[in-house]
Design a protein around this motif. Structure first.
Motif, PDB file in Angstrom:
ATOM      1  N   CYS A  38       8.693   0.855  12.436  1.00  0.00           N
ATOM      2  CA  CYS A  38       8.758   1.035  10.981  1.00  0.00           C
ATOM      3  C   CYS A  38      10.207   1.288  10.537  1.00  0.00           C
ATOM      4  O   CYS A  38      11.049   1.730  11.329  1.00  0.00           O
ATOM      5  CB  CYS A  38       7.881   2.202  10.553  1.00  0.00           C
ATOM      6  SG  CYS A  38       6.138   2.004  10.980  1.00  0.00           S
ATOM      7  N   ALA A  67      -7.866   3.586   3.832  1.00  0.00           N
ATOM      8  CA  ALA A  67      -7.152   4.622   4.568  1.00  0.00           C
ATOM      9  C   ALA A  67      -8.172   5.609   5.115  1.00  0.00           C
ATOM     10  O   ALA A  67      -9.158   5.931   4.442  1.00  0.00           O
ATOM     11  CB  ALA A  67      -6.148   5.331   3.674  1.00  0.00           C
ATOM     12  N   LEU A 126      -7.246  -2.826   7.662  1.00  0.00           N
ATOM     13  CA  LEU A 126      -6.691  -3.901   6.841  1.00  0.00           C
ATOM     14  C   LEU A 126      -7.379  -5.225   7.168  1.00  0.00           C
ATOM     15  O   LEU A 126      -7.532  -5.592   8.339  1.00  0.00           O
ATOM     16  CB  LEU A 126      -5.187  -4.046   7.103  1.00  0.00           C
ATOM     17  CG  LEU A 126      -4.346  -2.766   7.019  1.00  0.00           C
ATOM     18  CD1 LEU A 126      -2.901  -3.059   7.391  1.00  0.00           C
ATOM     19  CD2 LEU A 126      -4.431  -2.150   5.632  1.00  0.00           C
ATOM     20  N   VAL A 179       4.259   5.724   2.920  1.00  0.00           N
ATOM     21  CA  VAL A 179       3.539   6.993   3.001  1.00  0.00           C
ATOM     22  C   VAL A 179       4.365   8.092   2.340  1.00  0.00           C
ATOM     23  O   VAL A 179       5.533   8.302   2.714  1.00  0.00           O
ATOM     24  CB  VAL A 179       3.236   7.373   4.462  1.00  0.00           C
ATOM     25  CG1 VAL A 179       2.511   8.722   4.525  1.00  0.00           C
ATOM     26  CG2 VAL A 179       2.409   6.289   5.138  1.00  0.00           C
ATOM     27  N   SER A 197      -7.161  -2.869  -3.120  1.00  0.00           N
ATOM     28  CA  SER A 197      -6.208  -3.971  -2.981  1.00  0.00           C
ATOM     29  C   SER A 197      -6.346  -4.953  -4.143  1.00  0.00           C
ATOM     30  O   SER A 197      -7.459  -5.209  -4.619  1.00  0.00           O
ATOM     31  CB  SER A 197      -6.442  -4.706  -1.664  1.00  0.00           C
ATOM     32  OG  SER A 197      -6.246  -3.846  -0.575  1.00  0.00           O
ATOM     33  N   ILE A 245       3.276  -0.793   4.216  1.00  0.00           N
ATOM     34  CA  ILE A 245       2.687   0.536   4.056  1.00  0.00           C
ATOM     35  C   ILE A 245       3.781   1.557   3.788  1.00  0.00           C
ATOM     36  O   ILE A 245       4.749   1.658   4.563  1.00  0.00           O
ATOM     37  CB  ILE A 245       1.903   0.932   5.320  1.00  0.00           C
ATOM     38  CG1 ILE A 245       0.704  -0.003   5.520  1.00  0.00           C
ATOM     39  CG2 ILE A 245       1.454   2.385   5.253  1.00  0.00           C
ATOM     40  CD1 ILE A 245      -0.019   0.208   6.841  1.00  0.00           C
ATOM     41  N   PHE A 281      -5.217   3.072   9.083  1.00  0.00           N
ATOM     42  CA  PHE A 281      -5.482   2.102   8.027  1.00  0.00           C
ATOM     43  C   PHE A 281      -6.390   1.009   8.590  1.00  0.00           C
ATOM     44  O   PHE A 281      -6.245   0.600   9.749  1.00  0.00           O
ATOM     45  CB  PHE A 281      -4.195   1.443   7.522  1.00  0.00           C
ATOM     46  CG  PHE A 281      -3.337   2.322   6.672  1.00  0.00           C
ATOM     47  CD1 PHE A 281      -3.526   2.385   5.300  1.00  0.00           C
ATOM     48  CD2 PHE A 281      -2.329   3.083   7.239  1.00  0.00           C
ATOM     49  CE1 PHE A 281      -2.727   3.197   4.511  1.00  0.00           C
ATOM     50  CE2 PHE A 281      -1.519   3.894   6.468  1.00  0.00           C
ATOM     51  CZ  PHE A 281      -1.719   3.958   5.095  1.00  0.00           C
ATOM     52  N   SER A 329      -8.516  -3.080   1.893  1.00  0.00           N
ATOM     53  CA  SER A 329      -7.827  -2.120   2.755  1.00  0.00           C
ATOM     54  C   SER A 329      -8.385  -0.731   2.517  1.00  0.00           C
ATOM     55  O   SER A 329      -8.798  -0.386   1.402  1.00  0.00           O
ATOM     56  CB  SER A 329      -6.320  -2.139   2.489  1.00  0.00           C
ATOM     57  OG  SER A 329      -6.056  -1.867   1.123  1.00  0.00           O
ATOM     58  N   LEU A 337       0.841  -1.189   0.000  1.00  0.00           N
ATOM     59  CA  LEU A 337       0.000   0.000   0.000  1.00  0.00           C
ATOM     60  C   LEU A 337       0.879   1.244   0.000  1.00  0.00           C
ATOM     61  O   LEU A 337       1.848   1.322   0.775  1.00  0.00           O
ATOM     62  CB  LEU A 337      -0.909   0.018   1.231  1.00  0.00           C
ATOM     63  CG  LEU A 337      -1.819  -1.199   1.439  1.00  0.00           C
ATOM     64  CD1 LEU A 337      -2.511  -1.111   2.792  1.00  0.00           C
ATOM     65  CD2 LEU A 337      -2.838  -1.306   0.314  1.00  0.00           C
ATOM     66  N   GLU A 338       0.540   2.198  -0.839  1.00  0.00           N
ATOM     67  CA  GLU A 338       1.266   3.472  -0.869  1.00  0.00           C
ATOM     68  C   GLU A 338       0.245   4.598  -0.916  1.00  0.00           C
ATOM     69  O   GLU A 338      -0.590   4.650  -1.824  1.00  0.00           O
ATOM     70  CB  GLU A 338       2.190   3.547  -2.085  1.00  0.00           C
ATOM     71  CG  GLU A 338       3.033   4.816  -2.117  1.00  0.00           C
ATOM     72  CD  GLU A 338       4.084   4.799  -3.210  1.00  0.00           C
ATOM     73  OE1 GLU A 338       4.767   5.833  -3.386  1.00  0.00           O
ATOM     74  OE2 GLU A 338       4.220   3.764  -3.889  1.00  0.00           O
TER      75      GLU A 338
END
Length: 674
Positions: free
Chosen positions: A564, A481, A493, A512, A472, A510, A491, A479, A70-71
């Motif tokens: 992260c 946002a 999911l 961002v 997705s 993920i 998010f 998914s 996911l972006e």
């Protein structure tokens, strides 16, 4: 003037009596009502609300689904297709019938009259169920308020009465002689119905929709609206003008053909009556058309093409529709086709059915936005005619309902109301025990209540939450946002796949635009399998299994912290097969601390002998319950208050009858609020 002054005094006294004597309590044990079975007879079947059928999960996909990339952008201004801000009541509310009758072909032992208001309170406004208040408190903690609709099919033949029923109930039924798919009887309701709602709203922030009867549009009966506006005040959101009018013709409620233009003409007559009625000071808070589209007799577009929105938008609080993904009417009424739950379970375990179902309303929500009106799914759940055994109470169905809610929000629905149907249906968000001999911890919280609570937490209280479907690549891993205050907030999911081997556990990566935070916090909604009906947990907490709930979450709040990779600009979120994750991008978010609501209600009840009792869940699941006459003697949370509460109810009822006689059967003014 003398008559008005007398009525004002009586109203004032009655109001103080109601406000001063409201008692909250849980189920109080009384004498056991046995349901014995003669030797050689088949055992009593379990009531649908507690059905134990566990289905076999679908076979996991091949090749396995193991990754989801996911972006997204951090700023909402850079995200195309974001929804409208979701400003009210956590998205999901509830739709409650005034009365429903359980009809069973299993023999007389399972045939029981059941007032659905029993899911909220006992038969009078002076006693409120503690578990219900605790459940609403958990929603209020997350969203600030809750929407509940009282109405449904039963509203069409509802009649106001000034009499006080001998058994003390708020509602009673009588034979209406109607032909309806749901076979609901006519309902007699008293003023106490509105005090019930007002007393609930004085303790938890519940706002109400009420349904007007539409069985006789030559002489509209407006008492529901008049009393609702007078007693509920600001807690009355709107009045529903007709329930599923597209089915009036097929159900013999109107001569056929009955078309959208005929319904519009009836609305015109309704508003003529409203305009001349001084007891309805608010003239523009109605919802319509509330068509079902279940048989596609009318489509929404057929209604809009008549000029409906332009003609009535100044009268409406919202545009409404009602729809279920399928029906179980063959099993319930012998109507339609047989629905095999095992064969169809997979349709509730894919994002594709959600997209197709909600996408049907794309043009309608666009028109609602142009008109400046909310668009509400006014009644829905996993299936009409009671839902499906094995499916509707399952963890998988609650994932589907949660996905369904996010998808409706993505398509600019403002809210959706999950229907509640009593002991004879499978899809209840919650239900009280079917017997009088249970204690506080013997309610049942259905899997779809978790869906309502989770989406309320996802959208929060800011009134700025906007959502987008992230498209997705796999229908098994939808998914979303969520943006608040113009910034990426969370998010949502999903992993619909059931695979105990772990081969379909998914890593959601993920990225961002603008950079990921150093850490994110994650709340998981989990169960062993998509077919599970027990041991459901949200962030480590649970309401309990059948006959174990008092409306409060149990267990320690469990939130996972994930580090992260800020250099690679990625956060990796594990999704077990199956599971749901709500990912908080701001680890300092106040909403992370939300677990069990801080405001709860006392749950210690005593009988007159100051004792409590429990009962085997197997007995509860097949119990016939108890009569309204018995229920008027139920206890309260305060020792010694049983007789006092009874006297209070009788006092208030006498005053209400006197007031009705003095002022012609209606409340005048706005003094009777909350």
């Amino acid at each position: 003037m003398l008559i008005f002054a007398l009525s004002s005094v009586l109203l004032s006294i009655a109001t103080r009596a109601v406000e001063a004597q409201v008692t909250v309590y849980g189920q109080t044990p009384l004498a056991h009502q046995s349901t014995s079975v003669a030797a050689g007879d088949a055992p009593l079947p379990t009531l649908a609300a507690y059905d134990g059928l566990v289905l076999t999960p679908p076979t996991p996909p091949t090749p396995p689904v193991t990754a989801l990339a996911l972006e997204v952008a951090r700023d909402a201004s850079a995200v195309p297709g974001l929804s409208i801000p979701h400003t009210r009541a956590g998205f999901f509310g509830f739709s409650v019938e005034i009365w429903k009758e359980l009809v069973s072909n299993q023999g007389p032992c399972l045939k029981r009259e059941f007032s659905i208001t029993d899911a909220l309170v006992p038969p009078t406004s002076s006693h409120l169920f503690v578990p219900f208040l605790n459940l609403m408190s958990n929603l209020q903690e997350r969203s600030g308020s809750i929407l509940i609709r009282l109405g449904g099919n039963t509203q069409e033949y509802a009649k106001f009465t000034t009499e006080v029923f001998e058994d003390g109930r708020i509602t009673h039924k009588e034979d209406s002689g109607t032909t309806q798919t749901t076979e609901t009887p006519a309902v007699l309701y008293t003023m106490d119905l509105f005090y019930m709602a007002a007393n609930i709203s004085s303790l938890v922030n519940v706002d109400w929709f009420l349904g007007l009867p539409f069985n006789d549009t030559s002489t509209f009966h407006m008492e529901i609206g008049e009393l609702g506006q007078a007693i509920l005040g600001d807690h009355l959101v709107a009045l529903q003008a007709g329930n599923e009018p597209d089915l009036y013709g097929p159900h013999n409620k109107r001569p056929v053909p009955y078309l959208p233009v005929d319904y519009s003409a009836e609305l015109d007559r309704l508003f003529e009556v409203v305009d001349t009625n001084d007891r309805l000071p608010i003239k523009n808070k109605f919802v319509a058309p509330s068509i079902s589209a279940s048989q596609l007799e009318w489509t929404p577009e057929l209604v809009w093409e008549t000029g409906f929105i332009d003609a009535f938008k100044d009268r409406l609080f919202a545009l409404t529709v009602e729809r279920y993904p399928d029906n179980n009417c063959f099993a319930t009424f012998g109507v339609g086709r047989y629905y095999d739950p095992q064969e169809n379970f997979h349709t509730f375990l894919t994002h594709q059915t959600v997209v197709e179902f909600v996408g049907y309303y794309g043009e309608s929500t666009r028109l609602a936005q142009e008109a400046g009106l909310p668009f509400i799914m006014f009644e829905t759940n996993t299936g009409s005619c009671g839902g499906f055994p094995g499916i509707s109470q399952s963890y998988g169905a609650s994932l589907w309902i949660l996905d369904y809610g996010f998808q409706m929000a993505n398509y600019n629905f403002s809210n959706a109301l999950l229907h509640i149907g009593g002991q004879n249906v499978y899809y209840n968000p919650w239900i009280s025990p079917p017997t009088n001999q249970s204690n506080f911890n013997e309610w049942t919280v259905g899997s779809v209540f978790y869906s309502a609570m989770i989406i309320a937490e996802a959208f929060g209280k800011s009134g700025t939450a906007r959502v987008v479907d992230l498209q997705s690549p796999s229908a098994f891993t939808p998914s979303y946002a969520i943006y608040e205050q113009g910034t990426l907030s969370k998010f949502a999911l999903f992993n619909y796949i059931d695979d105990p081997s772990g081969a379909n556990n998914v890593n959601a990566s993920i990225t961002v635009t603008g950079g990921v935070p150093a850490t994110v916090r994650v709340k998981y909604y989990r169960a062993e399998s998509v077919s599970s009906k027990t041991n459901l947990t949200w962030a480590g907490q649970t309401f309990g299994n059948n006959f174990e709930a008092d409306g409060r979450l149990k267990g320690e709040l469990s939130i996972e912290t994930i580090t992260c990779d800020t250099t690679a600009n990625v956060c990796n979120i594990p999704l077990r097969a199956p599971s749901f994750a709500l990912v908080f991008m701001d680890s300092s978010s106040e909403s992370l601390s939300v677990g069990q609501a801080t405001a709860t209600f006392a749950t210690t009840a005593h009988t007159r002998a100051r004792n409590t009792a429990t009962i085997d869940p197997a007995v509860l699941a097949t119990s016939n319950g108890h009569s309204g006459l018995e229920r008027q003697h139920m206890g309260s949370t305060s020792h010694g208050s049983v007789s006092a509460a009874s006297r209070q109810y009788e006092l208030v009822s006498v005053f209400m009858v006197l007031v009705s006689a003095v002022v012609g059967g209606f409340i005048v003014g706005t003094g009777l609020t909350r």
